[in-house]
Write an enzyme that holds these catalytic residues in place. Structure first.
Site, PDB file in Angstrom:
ATOM      1  N   GLY A  36       0.835  -1.203   0.000  1.00  0.00           N
ATOM      2  CA  GLY A  36       0.000   0.000   0.000  1.00  0.00           C
ATOM      3  C   GLY A  36       0.866   1.248   0.000  1.00  0.00           C
ATOM      4  N   LEU A  37       0.207   2.369  -0.208  1.00  0.00           N
ATOM      5  CA  LEU A  37       0.917   3.649  -0.266  1.00  0.00           C
ATOM      6  C   LEU A  37       1.601   3.985   1.052  1.00  0.00           C
ATOM      7  CD1 LEU A  37      -1.870   5.795  -1.991  1.00  0.00           C
ATOM      8  CD2 LEU A  37       0.364   5.237  -3.005  1.00  0.00           C
ATOM      9  N   SER A  38       2.568   4.859   0.978  1.00  0.00           N
ATOM     10  CA  SER A  38       3.159   5.402   2.201  1.00  0.00           C
ATOM     11  C   SER A  38       2.045   6.129   2.967  1.00  0.00           C
ATOM     12  CB  SER A  38       4.273   6.390   1.821  1.00  0.00           C
ATOM     13  OG  SER A  38       4.802   6.974   2.990  1.00  0.00           O
ATOM     14  N   GLY A  39       1.919   5.841   4.238  1.00  0.00           N
ATOM     15  CA  GLY A  39       0.879   6.474   5.043  1.00  0.00           C
ATOM     16  C   GLY A  39      -0.447   5.740   5.040  1.00  0.00           C
ATOM     17  N   GLY A  41      -1.031   2.855   6.325  1.00  0.00           N
ATOM     18  CA  GLY A  41      -1.237   2.177   7.607  1.00  0.00           C
ATOM     19  C   GLY A  41      -0.619   0.790   7.687  1.00  0.00           C
ATOM     20  N   LYS A  42       0.329   0.505   6.817  1.00  0.00           N
ATOM     21  CA  LYS A  42       0.958  -0.830   6.777  1.00  0.00           C
ATOM     22  C   LYS A  42       1.724  -1.150   8.059  1.00  0.00           C
ATOM     23  CE  LYS A  42       3.422   0.239   3.164  1.00  0.00           C
ATOM     24  NZ  LYS A  42       2.939   1.635   3.038  1.00  0.00           N
ATOM     25  N   SER A 110       5.843  -1.857  -2.013  1.00  0.00           N
ATOM     26  CA  SER A 110       5.814  -2.816  -3.137  1.00  0.00           C
ATOM     27  C   SER A 110       4.779  -2.395  -4.192  1.00  0.00           C
ATOM     28  CB  SER A 110       5.574  -4.247  -2.646  1.00  0.00           C
ATOM     29  OG  SER A 110       4.710  -4.327  -1.537  1.00  0.00           O
TER      30      SER A 110
END
Ligand code: ADP
Length: 201
Positions: A36-39, A41-42, A110
């Site tokens: 997922g995108l930066s920010g 919540g990964k 990724s």
């Protein structure tokens, strides 16, 4: 070159199998891959998943930028080739871990199908549980915990995913978790419901 030429002598018949480790740990080892995108919540989800699984008796290892980019991959940059090499090494480390019976929770942007496929090819589709941690880019940008979006918009960081580098949404994730719609706890509950059946011995 044969294995004898480089002094590598396979001794597979003497080595304990993954199943032996899984039996010892009473768990099935998988790679839980958060993309997922930066920010999005990964990291939050990966850390909470690790805690929740630990409480239930599961042995896990989180791999993220903090322990990978600063260590084994500290010679890599953010060029296309290096991003691919970054993921290749992460996938190889993940494979070693699951072969030791350890559940591996990965938290990496990724961003492309190609890059995630590199990981899947190394880890094996049957060992790969994909979580798409999703929030619209506007939400991620507003959160901007590390100030990276601001820097990318100002042109101080190049090839930043979502700004001047693409993010391709995964086509067939095991679950999509909408962190803009649900609380941290609700997201964790959804992720646990998804992963537990894969991990139960
Ligand atoms: P990533 O690792 O994808 O870059 P982070 O885990 O650092 O993202 O989270 C970015 C921000 O979003 C943090 O401030 C975090 O507290 C917040 N956040 C994460 N998940 C949720 C959620 N489900 N609801 C609200 N805020 C969240």
């Amino acid at each position: 070159m044969s294995s004898e030429d480089n002094h590598i002598y396979p001794v597979f018949d003497q080595i304990l199998k993954r199943e032996d480790k899984e039996k010892l740990l009473k768990q099935r080892s998988k790679v839980i891959w958060c993309t997922g995108l930066s920010g999005a919540g990964k990291t939050t989800l990966a850390k909470n998943l690790e805690k929740a699984l630990h409480v239930q008796g599961y042995l896990t290892q989180v791999l993220d930028g903090d322990n990978i980019r600063s260590g084994i991959n500290n010679n890599l940059k953010f060029t296309k080739d290096d991003r691919k090499e970054n993921i290749r090494r992460i996938a190889e480390v993940s494979k070693l871990l699951i072969n030791s019976g350890v559940i591996t929770i990965n938290s990496f942007i990724s961003p492309t199908e190609e890059i995630r496929q590199v990981a899947i090819d190394i880890i094996g589709e049957e060992n790969f549980v994909e979580i798409f941690v999703h929030a619209p880019i506007e939400v991620c940008e507003k959160r901007d915990v590390k100030g990276l979006y601001a820097k990318a918009r100002a042109g101080e960081i190049k090839n930043f995913t979502g700004v001047d580098s693409p993010f391709e949404q995964p086509k067939n994730p095991n679950i999509v978790i909408d962190t803009d719609k649900y609380s941290v706890q609700e997201c964790l509950n959804q992720a646990m419901d998804c992963v537990l059946p894969f991990l139960k011995y």
